[in-house]
Write a protein that holds these residues in place. Structure first.
Motif, PDB file in Angstrom:
ATOM      1  N   LYS A   1      76.690  64.430  81.175  1.00 24.52           N
ATOM      2  CA  LYS A   1      75.263  64.135  81.243  1.00 24.52           C
ATOM      3  C   LYS A   1      74.998  63.166  82.385  1.00 24.52           C
TER       4      LYS A   1
ATOM      5  N   TRP B   1      71.886  60.518  83.617  1.00 28.64           N
ATOM      6  CA  TRP B   1      70.603  59.877  83.356  1.00 28.64           C
ATOM      7  C   TRP B   1      70.199  59.113  84.601  1.00 28.64           C
TER       8      TRP B   1
ATOM      9  N   VAL C   1      71.456  58.590  74.092  1.00 25.65           N
ATOM     10  CA  VAL C   1      70.819  58.773  75.396  1.00 25.65           C
ATOM     11  C   VAL C   1      70.725  57.399  76.055  1.00 25.65           C
TER      12      VAL C   1
END
Length: 156
Positions: free
Chosen positions: A140, A142, A108
Motif C-alpha cells: 500500500k 499513502w 490506514v
C-alpha cells in the motif's frame, strides 16, 4: 513536499528498497530512511459505507455509539474512523445494526496535514504513486497530498 508512506512485505529487503529507490529517483522523488515521514501520519482504521443506502444521522449515531472516533462524508460515502485496536468492536457493532461496508481497512495511514499539488506536479505525483503500487512487494502507498478532482481526472 509531499510525503509518501510505503508499506511493503518482502523476503528480500535489499531488492525491494532498490526497486523503490529506482522508481523514486526516476520519477523525481527521494527515498528517506524507514519511518522518516511517519510523524506526518496517524495510524487509524477506516470503514467505508455507501451513503445512498443509509440515513446520515442514524449512521453517525450508530458509529459513535459503537466507539468510532470520527465520522465524515466524502461524496457518496461515509467514512468511519477508529483506532486499530477498536476496529473489530466498531465493525461488529455496525454489522449488528445491519450496516454493510464498501470497504473495511483495519490499518490506514491518515495524514495529519495535506500539501496542495497542481498541474504537472500532480500528474508526476500520481504516476509516482502508481509506479510504486505496481511493484510486487509493495502492499500500500499513502500520501499527504491534496489534488483537485479536475487535475486527477486529467492525469487518469
Amino acid at each position: 513536499g509531499v510525503a509518501l508512506m510505503i508499506s511493503a512485505l518482502t523476503d528480500n529487503a535489499t531488492r525491494t528498497v532498490a526497486e523503490i529507490r529506482h522508481k523514486m529517483s526516476r520519477l523525481g522523488g527521494n527515498l528517506g530512511t524507514p519511518n522518516s515521514v511517519g510523524f506526518l501520519f496517524d495510524k487509524k482504521a477506516q470503514l467505508t459505507i455507501d451513503a445512498s443506502k443509509y440515513d446520515e444521522d442514524s449512521t453517525l449515531e450508530s458509529a459513535l455509539d459503537a466507539g468510532a472516533e470520527d465520522f465524515g462524508r466524502e461524496d457518496e460515502r461515509y467514512i468511519v474512523t477508529t483506532s486499530p485496536a477498536d476496529f473489530h468492536a466498531v465493525k461488529t457493532a455496525l454489522e449488528a445494526k445491519k450496516v454493510q461496508f464498501i470497504d473495511a481497512e483495519p490499518m490506514v495511514m491518515v495524514p495529519k496535514s495535506t500539501v496542495k499539488v497542481e498541474g504537472k506536479n500532480a500528474e508526476q505525483l500520481l504516476k509516482l504513486m502508481e509506479e510504486n503500487e505496481d511493484l510486487h512487494d509493495v502492499q500500500k502507498v499513502w500520501a499527504n497530498f491534496d489534488i483537485d478532482v479536475a487535475d486527477m481526472a486529467a492525469s487518469a
